[in-house]
Motif scaffolding. Structure first.
Motif, PDB file in Angstrom:
ATOM      1  N   ARG A   1       0.778  -1.181  -0.107  1.00  0.00           N
ATOM      2  CA  ARG A   1      -0.157   0.123  -0.171  1.00  0.00           C
ATOM      3  C   ARG A   1       0.885   1.462   0.077  1.00  0.00           C
ATOM      4  O   ARG A   1       0.627   2.168  -0.858  1.00  0.00           O
ATOM      5  CB  ARG A   1      -0.873  -0.052   1.275  1.00  0.00           C
ATOM      6  N   LEU A   2       1.937   1.363   0.669  1.00  0.00           N
ATOM      7  CA  LEU A   2       2.793   2.419   0.948  1.00  0.00           C
ATOM      8  C   LEU A   2       3.499   2.645  -0.517  1.00  0.00           C
ATOM      9  O   LEU A   2       3.606   3.698  -0.963  1.00  0.00           O
ATOM     10  CB  LEU A   2       3.821   2.365   1.876  1.00  0.00           C
ATOM     11  N   ASN A   3       3.863   1.558  -1.073  1.00  0.00           N
ATOM     12  CA  ASN A   3       4.662   1.660  -2.498  1.00  0.00           C
ATOM     13  C   ASN A   3       3.706   2.222  -3.379  1.00  0.00           C
ATOM     14  O   ASN A   3       4.211   2.833  -4.147  1.00  0.00           O
ATOM     15  CB  ASN A   3       5.280   0.306  -2.616  1.00  0.00           C
ATOM     16  N   LEU A   4       2.521   1.523  -3.466  1.00  0.00           N
ATOM     17  CA  LEU A   4       1.723   1.868  -4.635  1.00  0.00           C
ATOM     18  C   LEU A   4       1.206   3.352  -4.504  1.00  0.00           C
ATOM     19  O   LEU A   4       0.826   3.805  -5.441  1.00  0.00           O
ATOM     20  CB  LEU A   4       0.580   0.942  -4.672  1.00  0.00           C
TER      21      LEU A   4
ATOM     22  N   ARG B   1       3.387   8.404 -11.251  1.00  0.00           N
ATOM     23  CA  ARG B   1       2.603   8.163 -12.665  1.00  0.00           C
ATOM     24  C   ARG B   1       1.464   9.379 -12.961  1.00  0.00           C
ATOM     25  O   ARG B   1       1.463   9.519 -13.956  1.00  0.00           O
ATOM     26  CB  ARG B   1       2.120   6.813 -12.386  1.00  0.00           C
ATOM     27  N   ILE B   2       0.642   9.793 -12.128  1.00  0.00           N
ATOM     28  CA  ILE B   2      -0.431  10.772 -12.500  1.00  0.00           C
ATOM     29  C   ILE B   2       0.408  12.218 -12.858  1.00  0.00           C
ATOM     30  O   ILE B   2       0.181  12.576 -13.451  1.00  0.00           O
ATOM     31  CB  ILE B   2      -1.146  10.786 -10.881  1.00  0.00           C
ATOM     32  N   PHE B   3       1.477  12.335 -11.723  1.00  0.00           N
ATOM     33  CA  PHE B   3       2.033  13.651 -12.132  1.00  0.00           C
ATOM     34  C   PHE B   3       2.828  13.602 -13.541  1.00  0.00           C
ATOM     35  O   PHE B   3       2.649  14.565 -14.503  1.00  0.00           O
ATOM     36  CB  PHE B   3       3.118  13.769 -11.080  1.00  0.00           C
ATOM     37  N   LEU B   4       3.361  12.609 -13.750  1.00  0.00           N
ATOM     38  CA  LEU B   4       4.208  12.522 -15.144  1.00  0.00           C
ATOM     39  C   LEU B   4       3.129  12.350 -16.188  1.00  0.00           C
ATOM     40  O   LEU B   4       3.211  12.872 -17.277  1.00  0.00           O
ATOM     41  CB  LEU B   4       4.751  11.229 -15.372  1.00  0.00           C
ATOM     42  N   GLU B   5       1.745  11.548 -16.059  1.00  0.00           N
ATOM     43  CA  GLU B   5       0.911  11.812 -17.177  1.00  0.00           C
ATOM     44  C   GLU B   5       0.235  12.963 -17.309  1.00  0.00           C
ATOM     45  O   GLU B   5       0.025  13.251 -18.494  1.00  0.00           O
ATOM     46  CB  GLU B   5      -0.451  10.674 -16.273  1.00  0.00           C
ATOM     47  N   LYS B   6       0.054  13.757 -16.313  1.00  0.00           N
ATOM     48  CA  LYS B   6      -0.608  15.213 -16.771  1.00  0.00           C
ATOM     49  C   LYS B   6       0.692  15.975 -17.528  1.00  0.00           C
ATOM     50  O   LYS B   6       0.158  16.749 -18.487  1.00  0.00           O
ATOM     51  CB  LYS B   6      -0.761  16.061 -15.403  1.00  0.00           C
TER      52      LYS B   6
ATOM     53  N   TYR C   1       7.367   7.921 -17.780  1.00  0.00           N
ATOM     54  CA  TYR C   1       6.022   7.492 -17.603  1.00  0.00           C
ATOM     55  C   TYR C   1       6.051   5.971 -17.675  1.00  0.00           C
ATOM     56  O   TYR C   1       5.215   5.406 -16.869  1.00  0.00           O
ATOM     57  CB  TYR C   1       5.253   8.263 -18.640  1.00  0.00           C
ATOM     58  N   GLU C   2       6.790   5.179 -18.646  1.00  0.00           N
ATOM     59  CA  GLU C   2       6.800   3.796 -18.791  1.00  0.00           C
ATOM     60  C   GLU C   2       7.282   3.360 -17.291  1.00  0.00           C
ATOM     61  O   GLU C   2       6.801   2.192 -17.040  1.00  0.00           O
ATOM     62  CB  GLU C   2       7.257   3.360 -19.876  1.00  0.00           C
ATOM     63  N   VAL C   3       8.324   3.889 -16.721  1.00  0.00           N
ATOM     64  CA  VAL C   3       8.843   3.450 -15.671  1.00  0.00           C
ATOM     65  C   VAL C   3       7.912   3.698 -14.446  1.00  0.00           C
ATOM     66  O   VAL C   3       7.941   2.651 -13.650  1.00  0.00           O
ATOM     67  CB  VAL C   3      10.224   4.265 -15.368  1.00  0.00           C
ATOM     68  N   ALA C   4       7.280   4.462 -14.371  1.00  0.00           N
ATOM     69  CA  ALA C   4       6.304   4.793 -13.362  1.00  0.00           C
ATOM     70  C   ALA C   4       5.076   3.708 -13.209  1.00  0.00           C
ATOM     71  O   ALA C   4       4.695   3.553 -12.462  1.00  0.00           O
ATOM     72  CB  ALA C   4       5.810   6.308 -13.390  1.00  0.00           C
ATOM     73  N   LYS C   5       4.635   3.513 -14.643  1.00  0.00           N
ATOM     74  CA  LYS C   5       3.735   2.419 -14.722  1.00  0.00           C
ATOM     75  C   LYS C   5       4.085   1.234 -14.233  1.00  0.00           C
ATOM     76  O   LYS C   5       3.540   0.275 -13.662  1.00  0.00           O
ATOM     77  CB  LYS C   5       3.085   2.383 -16.263  1.00  0.00           C
TER      78      LYS C   5
END
Length: 392
Positions: free
Chosen positions: A171-174, A181-186, A314-318
């Motif tokens: 939970r902490l890691n996710l 991931r959300i930051f990079l997506e924006k 972004y791919e790394v974050a996913k």
């Protein structure tokens, strides 16, 4: 001579001590016998206690090969994101296991909660704390030992802590991975729009002006600026991510800010009008239509470089969000113990017998000493008793 004789009489005689012991042996037997019988009855009334132990191995530091090396090629932020997550040593995991949130989660589990029926949350938490021992060995392995009157329940309790540890770390890691991931997506969506706008602007300019061919030096200048701007955008995104976790005084923030200033300085040098580009003319020297074309081409190359960098990150974050972030290993699951771990009834009886023997020896020597008291000492003892029990 008379004084020496009295001194010899006062010396301790082992035979006299043995004589006193034999003389009052029945009192010793009675006290020791009563203590042994009492301790036997007491130990038999104690419930059996069963212990079950689970062992986990915290994640070890990764080497430079494999996925880590691949992610390192994706840029600074990619490597930074890949190194995130709960990957501390044994002390960190011991701290998580001893936290109130983990204890409360264990208490709420359907297979554990019936044992705390009628107890308040605080009482149940204290019972769990006293029943479970968590410690890390010198080898880094964490042992979780649970004790209970029910053998099956002791194993359930130890395994419940292991499961809650896994769920908590995931939970902490996710949560961390999702934020990145959300930051990079924006940011990537914004760059997509800028890239499309740059492509449309270059296309429209080329069609309107029958675009001229830019020479090799201008192309080199454009490519250099695009590369620097791509690196600058990557560093700015990395700085934004780091600032969400660290203060302005942290070494990572200061180092990233310094790198951004250096990149901006290089950009000013290569794109200014002074012509100090080291063999590559500044864009101010490209005349007329070629200058405008060069600017638009530079913008397009810059947006392409930024888009490429952010896409990798972004791919790394996913990947970080999708993979199992809890990388500790369960070496031994807790199993139902076949033999009790306590109470040690024989030890209780032996300890009681030794204590009773010591008390009985003290008692018989006190009795012997009182029996040999002279009349003056007896009167003094009686006076002490009266004074001791007198209220006034």
């Amino acid at each position: 001579m008379e004084k020496q004789h009295k001194t010899e009489e006062q010396e301790i005689n082992l035979l006299e001590l043995l004589h006193v012991v034999v003389k009052r042996k029945m009192l010793i037997f009675k006290i020791c016998g009563l203590a042994i019988v009492t301790s036997v009855i007491y130990s038999l009334l104690l419930p059996n206690i069963y212990s079950s132990t689970a062992r986990v191995l915290p994640p070890q530091k990764e080497g430079g090969g494999g996925l880590s090396a691949l992610l390192g090629q994706a840029g600074g932020l990619a490597a930074f994101a890949a190194s995130g997550g709960v990957t501390g040593g044994s002390d960190l995991y011991v701290g998580i296991l001893k936290s109130r949130s983990v204890s409360d989660a264990v208490i709420r589990r359907p297979d554990i909660s019936p044992g705390f029926f009628g107890k308040t949350q605080e009482e149940a938490r204290n019972l769990v704390s006293s029943a479970v021992r968590i410690q890390a060995g010198k080898d880094g392995i964490i042992s979780i030992t649970a004790e209970d009157k029910d053998a099956k329940r002791s194993a359930l309790l130890a395994n419940a802590f292991v499961k809650e540890l896994g769920e908590t770390t995931v939970r902490l890691n996710l949560s961390k991975a999702s934020t990145e991931r959300i930051f990079l997506e924006k940011r990537l969506n914004m760059v997509k729009n800028d890239l499309q706008a740059a492509e449309d602007a270059l296309k429209a300019f080329s069609q309107a002006n029958k675009v001229v061919q830019v020479d090799a030096q201008a192309k080199a200048s454009i490519e250099g600026i695009a590369r620097l701007k791509g690196e600058l955008a990557s560093k700015e995104v990395q700085l934004a991510v780091i600032r969400t976790k660290q203060t302005e005084e942290s070494p990572d923030v200061k180092a990233t800010v310094s790198a951004i200033k250096q990149l901006k300085g290089e950009l000013e040098a290569i794109s200014g009008s002074g012509g100090n580009g080291g063999g590559i003319p500044s864009l101010g020297n490209v005349p007329g239509v070629s200058l405008e074309y060069t600017r638009k081409l530079r913008e397009l190359k810059t947006q392409e470089a930024v888009f490429e960098q952010l896409t990798k990150q972004y791919e790394v974050a996913k990947i970080n969000e999708a993979k199992d972030s809890s990388s500790f290993q369960v070496l031994d699951e807790a199993v139902v113990p076949m033999k009790k771990s306590g109470p040690k009834r024989s030890q209780i009886v032996m300890t009681s017998a030794i204590v009773a023997l010591f008390i009985s020896l003290v008692a018989i020597f006190i009795q012997e000493s009182m029996s040999r008291m002279c009349d003056d000492d007896r009167k003094l003892l009686e006076s002490i008793k009266r004074l001791a029990f007198c209220l006034k």
